[in-house]
Design a protein around this motif. Structure first.
Motif, PDB file in Angstrom:
ATOM      1  N   ILE A  10      41.047   4.679  24.482  1.00  0.00           N
ATOM      2  CA  ILE A  10      40.695   3.685  23.477  1.00  0.00           C
ATOM      3  C   ILE A  10      39.183   3.521  23.465  1.00  0.00           C
ATOM      4  N   LEU A  11      38.618   3.508  22.271  1.00  0.00           N
ATOM      5  CA  LEU A  11      37.183   3.212  22.131  1.00  0.00           C
ATOM      6  C   LEU A  11      37.044   1.726  21.851  1.00  0.00           C
ATOM      7  N   GLY A  12      36.255   1.028  22.652  1.00  0.00           N
ATOM      8  CA  GLY A  12      36.051  -0.416  22.462  1.00  0.00           C
ATOM      9  C   GLY A  12      34.665  -0.700  21.905  1.00  0.00           C
ATOM     10  N   ILE A  13      34.580  -1.715  21.054  1.00  0.00           N
ATOM     11  CA  ILE A  13      33.297  -2.116  20.457  1.00  0.00           C
ATOM     12  C   ILE A  13      33.162  -3.632  20.569  1.00  0.00           C
ATOM     13  N   GLU A  14      31.999  -4.086  21.086  1.00  0.00           N
ATOM     14  CA  GLU A  14      31.764  -5.533  21.267  1.00  0.00           C
ATOM     15  C   GLU A  14      30.399  -5.918  20.695  1.00  0.00           C
ATOM     16  N   THR A  15      30.388  -6.875  19.766  1.00  0.00           N
ATOM     17  CA  THR A  15      29.122  -7.332  19.153  1.00  0.00           C
ATOM     18  C   THR A  15      29.191  -8.831  18.819  1.00  0.00           C
ATOM     19  N   SER A  16      29.972  -9.610  19.587  1.00  0.00           N
ATOM     20  CA  SER A  16      30.227 -10.990  19.155  1.00  0.00           C
ATOM     21  C   SER A  16      29.094 -11.959  19.457  1.00  0.00           C
ATOM     22  N   CYS A  17      28.224 -11.607  20.425  1.00  0.00           N
ATOM     23  CA  CYS A  17      27.148 -12.545  20.772  1.00  0.00           C
ATOM     24  C   CYS A  17      25.838 -11.786  20.959  1.00  0.00           C
ATOM     25  N   ASP A  18      25.319 -11.737  22.173  1.00  0.00           N
ATOM     26  CA  ASP A  18      24.012 -11.097  22.356  1.00  0.00           C
ATOM     27  C   ASP A  18      24.074  -9.875  23.263  1.00  0.00           C
ATOM     28  N   GLU A  19      25.256  -9.286  23.409  1.00  0.00           N
ATOM     29  CA  GLU A  19      25.374  -8.010  24.110  1.00  0.00           C
ATOM     30  C   GLU A  19      26.058  -7.012  23.197  1.00  0.00           C
ATOM     31  N   THR A  20      25.459  -5.833  23.047  1.00  0.00           N
ATOM     32  CA  THR A  20      26.138  -4.780  22.299  1.00  0.00           C
ATOM     33  C   THR A  20      26.884  -3.933  23.314  1.00  0.00           C
ATOM     34  N   GLY A  21      28.166  -3.679  23.064  1.00  0.00           N
ATOM     35  CA  GLY A  21      28.953  -2.893  24.010  1.00  0.00           C
ATOM     36  C   GLY A  21      29.730  -1.785  23.325  1.00  0.00           C
ATOM     37  N   ALA A  22      29.785  -0.616  23.984  1.00  0.00           N
ATOM     38  CA  ALA A  22      30.643   0.487  23.543  1.00  0.00           C
ATOM     39  C   ALA A  22      31.231   1.098  24.806  1.00  0.00           C
ATOM     40  N   SER A  23      32.529   1.354  24.785  1.00  0.00           N
ATOM     41  CA  SER A  23      33.180   1.801  26.010  1.00  0.00           C
ATOM     42  C   SER A  23      34.418   2.636  25.680  1.00  0.00           C
ATOM     43  N   VAL A  24      34.740   3.548  26.577  1.00  0.00           N
ATOM     44  CA  VAL A  24      36.021   4.256  26.468  1.00  0.00           C
ATOM     45  C   VAL A  24      36.842   3.895  27.700  1.00  0.00           C
ATOM     46  N   VAL A  25      38.068   3.449  27.447  1.00  0.00           N
ATOM     47  CA  VAL A  25      38.978   3.057  28.517  1.00  0.00           C
ATOM     48  C   VAL A  25      40.251   3.884  28.389  1.00  0.00           C
ATOM     49  N   MET A  26      40.829   4.208  29.526  1.00  0.00           N
ATOM     50  CA  MET A  26      42.052   4.995  29.527  1.00  0.00           C
ATOM     51  C   MET A  26      43.220   4.131  29.978  1.00  0.00           C
ATOM     52  N   ARG A  27      44.357   4.283  29.333  1.00  0.00           N
ATOM     53  CA  ARG A  27      45.559   3.586  29.814  1.00  0.00           C
ATOM     54  C   ARG A  27      46.662   4.616  29.992  1.00  0.00           C
ATOM     55  N   SER A  28      47.220   4.674  31.196  1.00  0.00           N
ATOM     56  CA  SER A  28      48.292   5.636  31.446  1.00  0.00           C
ATOM     57  C   SER A  28      49.611   5.026  31.005  1.00  0.00           C
ATOM     58  N   GLU A  29      50.629   5.857  30.903  1.00  0.00           N
ATOM     59  CA  GLU A  29      51.948   5.356  30.481  1.00  0.00           C
ATOM     60  C   GLU A  29      52.500   4.318  31.442  1.00  0.00           C
ATOM     61  N   SER A  30      52.102   4.435  32.713  1.00  0.00           N
ATOM     62  CA  SER A  30      52.605   3.490  33.720  1.00  0.00           C
ATOM     63  C   SER A  30      51.966   2.117  33.567  1.00  0.00           C
ATOM     64  N   GLY A  31      50.909   2.024  32.723  1.00  0.00           N
ATOM     65  CA  GLY A  31      50.272   0.722  32.501  1.00  0.00           C
ATOM     66  C   GLY A  31      48.987   0.551  33.282  1.00  0.00           C
ATOM     67  N   ALA A  32      48.600   1.594  34.042  1.00  0.00           N
ATOM     68  CA  ALA A  32      47.340   1.498  34.797  1.00  0.00           C
ATOM     69  C   ALA A  32      46.175   1.814  33.867  1.00  0.00           C
ATOM     70  N   GLY A  33      45.049   1.186  34.132  1.00  0.00           N
ATOM     71  CA  GLY A  33      43.876   1.415  33.295  1.00  0.00           C
ATOM     72  C   GLY A  33      42.710   1.923  34.102  1.00  0.00           C
ATOM     73  N   ALA A  34      41.768   2.565  33.426  1.00  0.00           N
ATOM     74  CA  ALA A  34      40.532   3.001  34.087  1.00  0.00           C
ATOM     75  C   ALA A  34      39.415   3.023  33.055  1.00  0.00           C
ATOM     76  N   ILE A  35      38.220   2.645  33.501  1.00  0.00           N
ATOM     77  CA  ILE A  35      37.054   2.708  32.627  1.00  0.00           C
ATOM     78  C   ILE A  35      36.497   4.126  32.692  1.00  0.00           C
ATOM     79  N   VAL A  36      36.401   4.774  31.540  1.00  0.00           N
ATOM     80  CA  VAL A  36      35.885   6.139  31.505  1.00  0.00           C
ATOM     81  C   VAL A  36      34.380   6.105  31.244  1.00  0.00           C
ATOM     82  N   SER A  37      33.955   5.235  30.342  1.00  0.00           N
ATOM     83  CA  SER A  37      32.522   5.007  30.138  1.00  0.00           C
ATOM     84  C   SER A  37      32.351   3.574  29.670  1.00  0.00           C
ATOM     85  N   ASN A  38      31.194   2.991  29.962  1.00  0.00           N
ATOM     86  CA  ASN A  38      30.991   1.582  29.595  1.00  0.00           C
ATOM     87  C   ASN A  38      29.502   1.296  29.455  1.00  0.00           C
TER      88      ASN A  38
END
Ligand code: KG4
Ligand code: ZN
Length: 363
Positions: A10-38
């Motif tokens: 999943i590609l995430g985008i955050e711009t709601s206040c004073d931090e610009t964020g872009a990140s790729v996060v992975m979610r496995s079928e088992s429900g575990a997550g990992a940050i791939v880039s942030n």
């Protein structure tokens, strides 16, 4: 999606206040997550001269860097748009100009690349972060304390939030920011107050512990802020020692007041949920980075038989990994809505919660 047990990116985008964020996060079928880039870019420098966030400057600054940051987040992850299962973007609550930059960018990318775009509530991002960082999934009690919000919520499931308490006036981060400004410590105030509190005497000033003992777990910080201002005025010219002691006394009063409110909420949460549910307290949002608050919460939670879970400090503040993760969780729980959406300046997590008595417009 996930048809062959493959992880979803999943590609995430955050711009709601004073931090610009872009990140790729992975979610496995088992429900575990990992940050791939942030990637997070703070606009501190742009706003510093004004002593607070200027909405127009914020929106322009997000617009200048967002495309490049998305490309860099994909580059860091070693992925292309073809690998991305969905784009999750903060659609609210926040400053509308900044939100629009993120939402328009996400929609354009989604359209051009044929990728579904999911609107994410910024507060849900903070609320679910511990699922990404340590696999803690609902139900749990959540203390959400940021620059714009101070709430206690029963997180019953992904997308199911019951507000137990909220602030009657300032948000906790706002109280830190205003206090820092009063003492001439710069912006954002939380980290500055925390730095100055080190080595200060937390008992030198008799500051109030607002709301202590009240039956509903609401917060109020404006009286405490005023009490601190009066102490500072009484002193006149402030020596470094005075500032150290004022900051330590302020932090101590905050920590004790919040701990009391959390104790009340823990008792409510215990009554609200079935007896066999694990008792867990999660703290999230920018102010959850505060070490004195974390230590006080840890003691309070232990006494009540709750375990305490707090994201690592780098993920307490605003970031896009939490937005990508909330999007991934919503998708996995069948809550991803493919219809069009708009940016929303106001967007409470628990829309059914009544306005708190005496609330000054914040929910
Ligand atoms: O969650 P966040 O990054 O942005 C919002 O969604 O508001 O929270 C920012 C707030 C600011 O008010 C900042 O002063 C406060 O979190 N903050 C802290 C600390 N670090 C950030 N407050 C107290 N102690 C800290 N260490
Ligand atoms: Zn936030």
């Amino acid at each position: 999606m996930n048809t062959e047990g493959k992880p979803t990116y999943i590609l995430g985008i955050e711009t709601s206040c004073d931090e610009t964020g872009a990140s790729v996060v992975m979610r496995s079928e088992s429900g575990a997550g990992a940050i791939v880039s942030n990637l997070v870019r703070s606009q501190l420098k742009e706003h510093a001269a004004f002593g607070g966030v200027v909405p127009e400057i914020a929106a322009r600054a997000h617009g200048e860097v967002l495309d490049g940051m998305i490309a860099a987040a994909l580059g860091d992850a070693g992925l292309g748009f073809d690998d991305i299962g969905a784009i999750a973007v903060t659609a609210g609550p926040g400053l509308i100009g900044g939100l629009l930059v993120g939402v328009v960018t996400a929609k354009a990318l989604g359209l051009a690349r044929g990728i579904p775009v999911l609107p994410v509530n910024h507060l849900e991002g903070h609320a679910l972060t511990v699922g990404l960082t340590e696999g803690v999934k609902p139900p749990y009690l959540l203390l959400l304390v940021s620059g714009g919000h101070s709430q206690l919520l029963a997180v019953l499931g992904v997308g199911r939030y019951e507000r137990l308490g909220t602030t009657l006036d300032d948000a906790l981060g706002e109280a830190f920011d205003k206090t820092a400004k009063l003492l001439g410590l710069g912006f954002p105030g939380g980290p500055q107050v925390e730095r100055w509190a080190v080595g200060g005497d937390p008992s030198r000033f008799a500051l109030p512990r607002p709301m202590q003992g009240r039956p509903e777990p609401h917060f109020s910080f404006s009286g405490l802020k005023t009490a601190l201002r009066l102490e500072a005025v009484k002193l006149g010219a402030l020596s470094p020692r005075d500032i150290h002691d004022l900051c330590a006394s302020f932090e101590q009063a905050i920590a004790e007041s919040v701990a009391d409110r959390v104790r009340t909420a823990m008792a409510m949460f215990r009554r609200r949920l079935a007896a066999d549910v694990p008792l867990r307290l999660v703290a999230a949002g920018g102010v959850a980075a505060n070490k004195r608050l974390r230590a006080t919460l840890a003691r309070q939670a232990e006494r009540a038989g709750f375990s305490l879970h707090v994201p690592p400090i780098a993920l307490c503040g605003d970031n896009a990994a939490m937005i990508a993760w909330a999007g991934a969780e919503r998708m996995a729980h069948g809550l991803a809505d493919a219809s069009d959406f708009e940016a929303r300046a106001r967007w409470p997590l628990d829309a059914a919660a009544p306005k708190a008595m005496g609330a000054g417009g914040k929910g």
